[in-house]
Motif scaffolding. Sequence first.
Motif, mmCIF file in Angstrom:
data_model
loop_
_atom_site.group_PDB
_atom_site.id
_atom_site.type_symbol
_atom_site.label_atom_id
_atom_site.label_comp_id
_atom_site.label_asym_id
_atom_site.label_seq_id
_atom_site.Cartn_x
_atom_site.Cartn_y
_atom_site.Cartn_z
ATOM 1 N N ARG A 1 0.845 -1.183 0.000
ATOM 2 C CA ARG A 1 0.000 0.000 0.000
ATOM 3 C C ARG A 1 0.884 1.237 0.000
ATOM 4 N NH1 ARG A 1 -2.266 -3.484 3.403
ATOM 5 N NH2 ARG A 1 -1.311 -2.514 5.245
ATOM 6 N N ALA A 2 0.477 2.255 -0.754
ATOM 7 C CA ALA A 2 1.269 3.477 -0.850
ATOM 8 C C ALA A 2 1.520 4.083 0.525
ATOM 9 C CB ALA A 2 0.574 4.483 -1.757
ATOM 10 N N SER A 3 0.587 3.892 1.436
ATOM 11 C CA SER A 3 0.741 4.445 2.785
ATOM 12 C C SER A 3 1.872 3.771 3.564
ATOM 13 C CB SER A 3 -0.572 4.300 3.562
ATOM 14 O OG SER A 3 -0.980 2.942 3.619
ATOM 15 N N SER A 4 2.379 2.627 3.045
ATOM 16 C CA SER A 4 3.447 1.899 3.737
ATOM 17 C C SER A 4 4.812 2.136 3.116
ATOM 18 C CB SER A 4 3.153 0.387 3.699
ATOM 19 O OG SER A 4 1.916 0.077 4.288
ATOM 20 N N ARG A 5 4.893 3.027 2.120
ATOM 21 C CA ARG A 5 6.146 3.148 1.377
ATOM 22 C C ARG A 5 7.319 3.624 2.234
ATOM 23 N NH1 ARG A 5 3.507 7.843 -1.587
ATOM 24 N NH2 ARG A 5 2.995 6.273 -3.168
ATOM 25 N N ASP A 6 7.033 4.269 3.365
ATOM 26 C CA ASP A 6 8.116 4.758 4.229
ATOM 27 C C ASP A 6 8.446 3.795 5.367
ATOM 28 O OD1 ASP A 6 8.370 7.118 2.745
ATOM 29 O OD2 ASP A 6 6.797 8.109 3.909
ATOM 30 N N SER A 7 7.823 2.619 5.360
ATOM 31 C CA SER A 7 8.074 1.645 6.421
ATOM 32 C C SER A 7 9.436 0.976 6.213
ATOM 33 C CB SER A 7 6.971 0.580 6.435
ATOM 34 O OG SER A 7 7.337 -0.518 7.252
ATOM 35 N N ARG A 8 10.325 1.163 7.169
ATOM 36 C CA ARG A 8 11.655 0.552 7.059
ATOM 37 C C ARG A 8 11.564 -0.973 7.075
ATOM 38 N NH1 ARG A 8 15.898 -1.306 9.965
ATOM 39 N NH2 ARG A 8 14.716 -1.335 11.898
ATOM 40 N N ALA A 9 10.648 -1.508 7.875
ATOM 41 C CA ALA A 9 10.522 -2.963 7.982
ATOM 42 C C ALA A 9 10.046 -3.572 6.667
ATOM 43 C CB ALA A 9 9.557 -3.316 9.112
ATOM 44 N N ILE A 10 9.038 -2.963 6.049
ATOM 45 C CA ILE A 10 8.516 -3.503 4.791
ATOM 46 C C ILE A 10 9.556 -3.366 3.687
ATOM 47 C CG2 ILE A 10 6.742 -3.186 3.026
ATOM 48 C CD1 ILE A 10 4.811 -2.413 5.264
ATOM 49 N N THR A 11 10.294 -2.254 3.685
ATOM 50 C CA THR A 11 11.366 -2.092 2.709
ATOM 51 C C THR A 11 12.437 -3.162 2.892
ATOM 52 O OG1 THR A 11 11.008 0.292 2.584
ATOM 53 C CG2 THR A 11 13.153 -0.521 1.869
ATOM 54 N N ALA A 12 12.756 -3.487 4.137
ATOM 55 C CA ALA A 12 13.760 -4.522 4.417
ATOM 56 C C ALA A 12 13.297 -5.870 3.891
ATOM 57 C CB ALA A 12 14.028 -4.600 5.916
ATOM 58 N N VAL A 13 12.020 -6.178 4.049
ATOM 59 C CA VAL A 13 11.489 -7.442 3.543
ATOM 60 C C VAL A 13 11.575 -7.486 2.019
ATOM 61 C CG1 VAL A 13 9.413 -8.852 3.314
ATOM 62 C CG2 VAL A 13 9.985 -7.827 5.523
ATOM 63 N N ALA A 14 11.181 -6.396 1.365
ATOM 64 C CA ALA A 14 11.250 -6.348 -0.105
ATOM 65 C C ALA A 14 12.690 -6.514 -0.583
ATOM 66 C CB ALA A 14 10.654 -5.043 -0.616
ATOM 67 N N ASP A 15 13.637 -5.879 0.109
ATOM 68 C CA ASP A 15 15.045 -5.987 -0.289
ATOM 69 C C ASP A 15 15.554 -7.420 -0.188
ATOM 70 O OD1 ASP A 15 15.147 -3.285 -0.815
ATOM 71 O OD2 ASP A 15 16.101 -2.747 1.085
ATOM 72 N N THR A 16 15.182 -8.126 0.884
ATOM 73 C CA THR A 16 15.665 -9.500 1.029
ATOM 74 C C THR A 16 15.003 -10.430 0.004
ATOM 75 O OG1 THR A 16 14.013 -9.970 2.763
ATOM 76 C CG2 THR A 16 16.186 -9.226 3.475
ATOM 77 N N LEU A 17 13.760 -10.155 -0.342
ATOM 78 C CA LEU A 17 13.112 -10.955 -1.383
ATOM 79 C C LEU A 17 13.799 -10.743 -2.733
ATOM 80 C CD1 LEU A 17 9.387 -10.366 -0.368
ATOM 81 C CD2 LEU A 17 10.567 -12.570 -0.345
ATOM 82 N N ARG A 18 14.197 -9.492 -3.011
ATOM 83 C CA ARG A 18 14.907 -9.203 -4.264
ATOM 84 C C ARG A 18 16.250 -9.939 -4.287
ATOM 85 N NH1 ARG A 18 15.164 -4.334 -3.568
ATOM 86 N NH2 ARG A 18 13.259 -3.697 -4.623
ATOM 87 N N GLU A 19 16.962 -9.920 -3.172
ATOM 88 C CA GLU A 19 18.241 -10.621 -3.097
ATOM 89 C C GLU A 19 18.053 -12.128 -3.251
ATOM 90 O OE1 GLU A 19 21.063 -9.550 -0.022
ATOM 91 O OE2 GLU A 19 19.978 -7.662 0.294
ATOM 92 N N ALA A 20 16.987 -12.652 -2.664
ATOM 93 C CA ALA A 20 16.730 -14.088 -2.760
ATOM 94 C C ALA A 20 16.465 -14.496 -4.200
ATOM 95 C CB ALA A 20 15.543 -14.458 -1.878
ATOM 96 N N LEU A 21 15.746 -13.653 -4.947
ATOM 97 C CA LEU A 21 15.477 -13.981 -6.349
ATOM 98 C C LEU A 21 16.754 -13.895 -7.171
ATOM 99 C CD1 LEU A 21 13.609 -14.640 -8.674
ATOM 100 C CD2 LEU A 21 12.948 -12.244 -8.775
ATOM 101 N N ALA A 22 17.583 -12.879 -6.911
ATOM 102 C CA ALA A 22 18.834 -12.743 -7.656
ATOM 103 C C ALA A 22 19.771 -13.925 -7.407
ATOM 104 C CB ALA A 22 19.538 -11.441 -7.260
ATOM 105 N N ALA A 23 19.679 -14.506 -6.204
ATOM 106 C CA ALA A 23 20.559 -15.625 -5.849
ATOM 107 C C ALA A 23 20.013 -16.978 -6.294
ATOM 108 C CB ALA A 23 20.783 -15.647 -4.332
ATOM 109 N N HIS A 24 18.747 -17.004 -6.756
ATOM 110 C CA HIS A 24 18.129 -18.278 -7.115
ATOM 111 C C HIS A 24 18.769 -18.822 -8.380
ATOM 112 C CE1 HIS A 24 15.151 -21.416 -7.410
ATOM 113 N NE2 HIS A 24 14.836 -21.027 -8.626
ATOM 114 N N ARG A 25 19.320 -20.008 -8.298
ATOM 115 C CA ARG A 25 19.946 -20.660 -9.439
ATOM 116 C C ARG A 25 19.424 -22.081 -9.551
ATOM 117 N NH1 ARG A 25 20.813 -16.231 -10.171
ATOM 118 N NH2 ARG A 25 22.774 -15.083 -10.519
ATOM 119 N N PRO A 26 18.454 -22.319 -10.440
ATOM 120 C CA PRO A 26 17.917 -23.678 -10.586
ATOM 121 C C PRO A 26 19.045 -24.663 -10.926
ATOM 122 C CG PRO A 26 16.592 -22.092 -11.800
ATOM 123 C CD PRO A 26 17.828 -21.376 -11.364
ATOM 124 N N ARG A 27 18.952 -25.836 -10.327
ATOM 125 C CA ARG A 27 19.951 -26.865 -10.610
ATOM 126 C C ARG A 27 19.462 -27.790 -11.720
ATOM 127 N NH1 ARG A 27 19.902 -27.007 -4.952
ATOM 128 N NH2 ARG A 27 18.840 -29.003 -4.892
#
Length: 302
Positions: free
Chosen positions: A276-302
């Motif tokens: 939600r746009a009202s949550s865009r300044d939430s540090r916690a939600i931003t941290a979750v989004a950042d770790t999800l982005r890192e997890a996708l970048a690190a995903h390497r199917p075997r």
Amino acid sequence: MNDHPRPFELRRLRLLHELAQRGTIADVAAATSYSPSTVSQQLEILAREAGTALLEPDGRRVRLTAAGRSLAQHAARMLELDEAAHAELAASRGAPTVVRIAVMPTAAQALVPRALRLLAEREPELRLESVEMSPEEGLRELAMRQFDLVVAEQYPGHIREIRAGFDRTLLGADPVRLVLAPDDPAAGLADLAGRAWILEPPGTAVREWAVQQCRAAGFEPDVRFEATDLTTHVRMAAAGLAVAILPDMLWTGDRGTVRLVELPGAPVRQIFAAIRASSRDSRAITAVADTLREALAAHRPR
């Protein structure tokens, strides 16, 4: 004599907001654990407080009047302020921050475990709660404040509805390929006309997109099997019983039981986080989004 109107009760405003999003009294009742009669009664009281009709008959159902739609929009903003106030007070008390996310099944398997490990290292006081859910359902529930973030997908040429009050953050791209039995001789999509297919149910973005890919190749897919569980797709394809189109994110383990074939143009699906746009300044939600982005970048199917 005091002519000032009485304040609206937030609980009733929430019910009106729910009705604006869900569409029926029965759906609101199911989501809020009230009986339909209680929901109707509370909305009637709200209409008396507003001094105007908020609902009108629509066959066997009801719909919002112009005044009802207007008040529902105000209700959404009031609920945002209520949410922000509770979050700020919780932080001032030192209470652990809770972030609730809805994730589609492939993301639940491929991204959430790594994201949790990263958060445990960086944000030990943050409590992440995750529910596996289709993107369609998750995005609807995001508007209802059931979740703080939703991981969803978007296919080429199939843009999801742009909802007011939502922000989207791209997490990354995920290739989508044909999945065949190891001994299947097909070299590409055009060779699969007349074959049996397994797809997700109608109404899902991936189903509509997959059908369009087949039509672009000159044939209508013979969809004999439908399943939401993608492991069923894999097993049917591995056994040579059906053709599937699946994303690479699915492959968290060995994919040696099937053969992957590129689709025309080597398409990828976009994986995004919606908040939600009202949550865009939430540090916690931003941290979750950042770790999800890192997890996708690190995903390497075997």
